[in-house]
Design a protein around this motif. Structure first.
Motif, PDB file in Angstrom:
ATOM      1  N   ASN A   1       0.786  -1.153  -0.020  1.00  0.00           N
ATOM      2  CA  ASN A   1      -0.007  -0.210   0.061  1.00  0.00           C
ATOM      3  C   ASN A   1       0.747   1.128   0.054  1.00  0.00           C
ATOM      4  OD1 ASN A   1      -2.339  -1.501   0.042  1.00  0.00           O
ATOM      5  ND2 ASN A   1      -2.443  -1.437   2.267  1.00  0.00           N
ATOM      6  N   GLU A   2       2.090   1.269   0.819  1.00  0.00           N
ATOM      7  CA  GLU A   2       2.808   2.362   0.856  1.00  0.00           C
ATOM      8  C   GLU A   2       3.555   2.546  -0.362  1.00  0.00           C
ATOM      9  OE1 GLU A   2       5.850   2.337   3.834  1.00  0.00           O
ATOM     10  OE2 GLU A   2       4.290   1.768   5.459  1.00  0.00           O
ATOM     11  N   MET A   3       3.841   1.494  -1.188  1.00  0.00           N
ATOM     12  CA  MET A   3       4.699   1.696  -2.616  1.00  0.00           C
ATOM     13  C   MET A   3       3.622   2.200  -3.521  1.00  0.00           C
ATOM     14  SD  MET A   3       6.601  -2.057  -2.282  1.00  0.00           S
ATOM     15  CE  MET A   3       7.945  -1.479  -3.592  1.00  0.00           C
ATOM     16  N   LEU A   4       2.389   1.786  -3.509  1.00  0.00           N
ATOM     17  CA  LEU A   4       1.341   2.169  -4.434  1.00  0.00           C
ATOM     18  C   LEU A   4       0.724   3.411  -4.245  1.00  0.00           C
ATOM     19  CD1 LEU A   4      -0.503  -1.253  -4.788  1.00  0.00           C
ATOM     20  CD2 LEU A   4       1.309   0.052  -6.340  1.00  0.00           C
ATOM     21  N   ASP A   5       0.959   4.147  -2.972  1.00  0.00           N
ATOM     22  CA  ASP A   5       0.337   5.376  -2.640  1.00  0.00           C
ATOM     23  C   ASP A   5       0.992   6.463  -3.408  1.00  0.00           C
ATOM     24  OD1 ASP A   5      -1.650   4.502  -0.951  1.00  0.00           O
ATOM     25  OD2 ASP A   5      -0.599   4.771   0.897  1.00  0.00           O
ATOM     26  N   ALA A   6       2.143   6.289  -3.835  1.00  0.00           N
ATOM     27  CA  ALA A   6       3.049   7.260  -4.694  1.00  0.00           C
ATOM     28  C   ALA A   6       2.126   7.670  -5.707  1.00  0.00           C
ATOM     29  CB  ALA A   6       4.619   6.890  -4.797  1.00  0.00           C
ATOM     30  N   HIS A   7       1.333   6.551  -6.416  1.00  0.00           N
ATOM     31  CA  HIS A   7       0.921   6.725  -7.670  1.00  0.00           C
ATOM     32  C   HIS A   7      -0.275   7.361  -7.608  1.00  0.00           C
ATOM     33  CE1 HIS A   7       4.091   4.189  -9.202  1.00  0.00           C
ATOM     34  NE2 HIS A   7       3.801   3.170  -8.665  1.00  0.00           N
ATOM     35  N   ASP A   8      -0.748   8.108  -8.710  1.00  0.00           N
ATOM     36  CA  ASP A   8      -2.124   8.668  -8.991  1.00  0.00           C
ATOM     37  C   ASP A   8      -3.018   7.676  -9.705  1.00  0.00           C
ATOM     38  OD1 ASP A   8      -0.978   9.058 -11.441  1.00  0.00           O
ATOM     39  OD2 ASP A   8      -1.432  11.089 -11.326  1.00  0.00           O
ATOM     40  N   PHE A   9      -2.842   6.699  -9.819  1.00  0.00           N
ATOM     41  CA  PHE A   9      -3.751   5.519 -10.424  1.00  0.00           C
ATOM     42  C   PHE A   9      -3.746   4.381  -9.313  1.00  0.00           C
ATOM     43  CE2 PHE A   9       0.653   5.263 -12.068  1.00  0.00           C
ATOM     44  CZ  PHE A   9       0.867   3.883 -11.528  1.00  0.00           C
ATOM     45  N   ALA A  10      -4.929   3.469  -9.695  1.00  0.00           N
ATOM     46  CA  ALA A  10      -4.983   2.319  -9.024  1.00  0.00           C
ATOM     47  C   ALA A  10      -4.703   1.189  -9.835  1.00  0.00           C
ATOM     48  CB  ALA A  10      -6.653   2.062  -8.551  1.00  0.00           C
ATOM     49  N   ILE A  11      -4.336   0.304  -9.076  1.00  0.00           N
ATOM     50  CA  ILE A  11      -3.871  -1.078 -10.145  1.00  0.00           C
ATOM     51  C   ILE A  11      -5.079  -2.015  -9.995  1.00  0.00           C
ATOM     52  CG2 ILE A  11      -1.424  -0.624  -9.836  1.00  0.00           C
ATOM     53  CD1 ILE A  11      -1.183  -2.880  -7.789  1.00  0.00           C
ATOM     54  N   PRO A  12      -4.945  -2.908 -11.163  1.00  0.00           N
ATOM     55  CA  PRO A  12      -6.169  -3.962 -11.165  1.00  0.00           C
ATOM     56  C   PRO A  12      -5.881  -4.834  -9.930  1.00  0.00           C
ATOM     57  CG  PRO A  12      -5.186  -3.694 -13.390  1.00  0.00           C
ATOM     58  CD  PRO A  12      -4.330  -2.757 -12.521  1.00  0.00           C
ATOM     59  N   LEU A  13      -6.957  -5.468  -9.546  1.00  0.00           N
ATOM     60  CA  LEU A  13      -6.962  -6.437  -8.305  1.00  0.00           C
ATOM     61  C   LEU A  13      -5.904  -7.550  -8.710  1.00  0.00           C
ATOM     62  CD1 LEU A  13      -8.002  -7.466  -5.686  1.00  0.00           C
ATOM     63  CD2 LEU A  13     -10.012  -8.672  -7.025  1.00  0.00           C
ATOM     64  N   VAL A  14      -6.000  -8.086 -10.060  1.00  0.00           N
ATOM     65  CA  VAL A  14      -5.113  -9.103 -10.154  1.00  0.00           C
ATOM     66  C   VAL A  14      -3.609  -8.856 -10.119  1.00  0.00           C
ATOM     67  CG1 VAL A  14      -4.972  -8.748 -12.594  1.00  0.00           C
ATOM     68  CG2 VAL A  14      -4.414 -11.268 -11.848  1.00  0.00           C
TER      69      VAL A  14
END
Length: 141
Positions: free
Chosen positions: A34-47
């Motif tokens: 979650n911390e790694m992905l929080d830097a992005h302004d997009f969400a990644i697919p569930l898979v």
């Protein structure tokens, strides 16, 4: 949040690496992801999220043939979320950004020399399971 592929991705460790799956060694814990992905302004697919939870720290699988990008390295280019590249950087794979809300979207491949995108005609889970089967397939000779 439902888990569609997490257990199937975890099962790749004993199947191909002949070892038990361990979160610390093979997967990325959810809070760190979650911390790694929080830097992005997009969400990644569930898979893709479940792939990282199961295999994001497994160098043997993340770099088995092509190189899966670490979660903090993901980027959007040409209208695609890039997540994979080949060793020679001739090709990259991604999802169309208008499909990021699809749990298991179709994978597309870009020829970097020409810049054109072509559908792999399969979802991420299909692509990954087929790729690992091909990479780890025993030579029949």
């Amino acid at each position: 949040m439902s888990q569609m592929f997490l257990d199937k991705f975890k099962a790749l460790v004993p199947k191909y690496l002949e070892d038990d799956w361990r979160e610390e060694e093979d997967g990325i814990p959810a809070d760190i992801l979650n911390e790694m992905l929080d830097a992005h302004d997009f969400a990644i697919p569930l898979v893709l999220r479940e792939f990282y939870l199961a295999l994001g720290n497994s160098e043997d699988l993340m770099e088995a043939y092509h190189f899966f990008w670490d979660p903090d390295e993901l980027e959007i280019e040409d209208g695609y979320l890039l997540f994979l590249e080949d060793e020679d950087e001739k090709f990259v794979w991604g999802f169309r950004v208008d499909q990021l809300d699809v749990p298991d979207p179709i994978v597309w491949r870009r020829n970097n020399a020409r810049g054109d995108w072509q559908s792999e005609e399969g979802t991420f889970s299909e692509y990954v399971f087929d790729m690992f089967e091909w990479v780890f397939e025993e030579d029949p000779n």
